[in-house]
Design an enzyme around this catalytic site. Structure first.
Site, short mmCIF file in Angstrom:
data_model
loop_
_atom_site.label_atom_id
_atom_site.label_comp_id
_atom_site.label_asym_id
_atom_site.label_seq_id
_atom_site.Cartn_x
_atom_site.Cartn_y
_atom_site.Cartn_z
N GLU A 1 8.04 -9.45 -9.90
CA GLU A 1 6.97 -8.48 -9.58
C GLU A 1 6.08 -8.99 -8.45
O GLU A 1 4.99 -8.48 -8.23
CB GLU A 1 6.13 -8.19 -10.84
N GLU B 1 4.30 -11.59 -8.35
CA GLU B 1 3.02 -12.08 -8.84
C GLU B 1 2.92 -13.58 -8.61
O GLU B 1 3.86 -14.31 -8.87
CB GLU B 1 2.87 -11.80 -10.35
N ARG C 1 -0.81 6.63 -10.98
CA ARG C 1 -0.41 5.24 -10.82
C ARG C 1 -0.10 4.63 -12.19
O ARG C 1 0.01 3.43 -12.34
CB ARG C 1 -1.47 4.43 -10.09
N GLY D 1 -11.78 11.53 -10.49
CA GLY D 1 -11.84 12.53 -9.43
C GLY D 1 -10.50 12.70 -8.73
O GLY D 1 -10.27 13.70 -8.05
N ARG E 1 -6.11 20.40 -5.26
CA ARG E 1 -6.53 19.01 -5.44
C ARG E 1 -5.32 18.09 -5.35
O ARG E 1 -4.23 18.46 -5.79
CB ARG E 1 -7.19 18.79 -6.82
N GLU E 2 -5.52 16.89 -4.82
CA GLU E 2 -4.47 15.87 -4.84
C GLU E 2 -4.77 14.92 -5.97
O GLU E 2 -5.93 14.56 -6.20
CB GLU E 2 -4.40 15.15 -3.50
N GLU F 1 1.23 -13.54 -17.68
CA GLU F 1 0.27 -13.95 -16.65
C GLU F 1 -0.46 -15.25 -16.95
O GLU F 1 -0.89 -15.92 -16.02
CB GLU F 1 -0.77 -12.83 -16.43
N MET G 1 0.34 -2.93 -16.35
CA MET G 1 0.64 -1.51 -16.48
C MET G 1 1.44 -1.23 -17.75
O MET G 1 2.29 -2.02 -18.14
CB MET G 1 1.43 -1.02 -15.27
N ALA H 1 -4.22 -8.41 -16.98
CA ALA H 1 -4.05 -6.96 -16.97
C ALA H 1 -2.63 -6.60 -16.58
O ALA H 1 -1.95 -7.37 -15.91
CB ALA H 1 -5.03 -6.32 -15.99
#
Length: 185
Positions: free
Chosen positions: A173, A175, A56, A146, A51-52, A127, A109, A107
């Site tokens: 970034e 943005e 992220r 998945g 599987r790959e 933001e 990371m 949002a």
């Protein structure tokens, strides 16, 4: 009051054996190819499967709500995954505008060993120029298990929408964010 039964998985992490894990790509995302086997519901083990997996990182989403104005602060920004020429899926008929500038919530990371709450507060400031008066955990889920390791955690923040900046994001970034308030309805 209604009682909610806690869901308990049939198997845990020990029911998976990873024989090989090799990096196949390392850029903004990391992609690994894994050779693994796992226990089966009917008993025994699966064959070795390949599987790959895309790593992220993990994300935090905040819905900034102003109870005085009964409004939500939202963002508009360019998203590469919504560019038709790069393979974006056609929009649902409820969204006839196929622009890659999307309407979104705050949002960001998770970086290093930041807590989800720290990410929520940092991203609200970066933001939208907002400070949370209250921050309530809403839910946490895996966006596409998945093939992605990403977990998204959502908070609802109580804010004063009148203190929001008109534009947000970090130039470092790349943005470029338009900040605006919409009625909750």
């Amino acid at each position: 009051s209604m009682s909610v039964a806690k869901y308990k998985s049939t198997f845990g992490q020990q029911a998976v054996t990873v024989k090989e894990l090799s990096p196949t790509y390392r850029g903004f995302f990391k992609v690994h190819q894994a050779k693994l086997k796992h226990k089966l519901f009917r008993g025994g083990w699966s064959e070795w499967i390949t599987r790959e997996v895309v790593d992220r990182g993990h994300a935090v989403v905040v819905l900034p709500y102003d109870p005085v104005q009964d409004s939500i602060v939202m963002l508009e920004q360019f998203r590469v995954g919504a560019v038709d020429a790069l393979g974006a899926a056609p929009r649902h008929s409820s969204q006839p505008d196929s622009s890659p500038w999307l309407l979104e919530l705050v949002a960001g990371m998770v970086e290093g060993n930041e807590s989800d709450e720290e990410v929520a507060r940092r991203e609200m400031e970066e933001e939208a120029g907002l400070e949370a008066q209250r921050l309530e955990f809403a839910m946490s889920y895996m966006s596409s298990p998945g093939g992605l390791t990403e977990r998204i955690t959502i908070y609802i923040a109580q804010v004063d929408a009148s203190s929001a900046s008109a534009y947000g994001g970090l130039a470092s970034e790349h943005e470029d964010i338009r900040v605006f308030e919409i009625p909750r309805q």
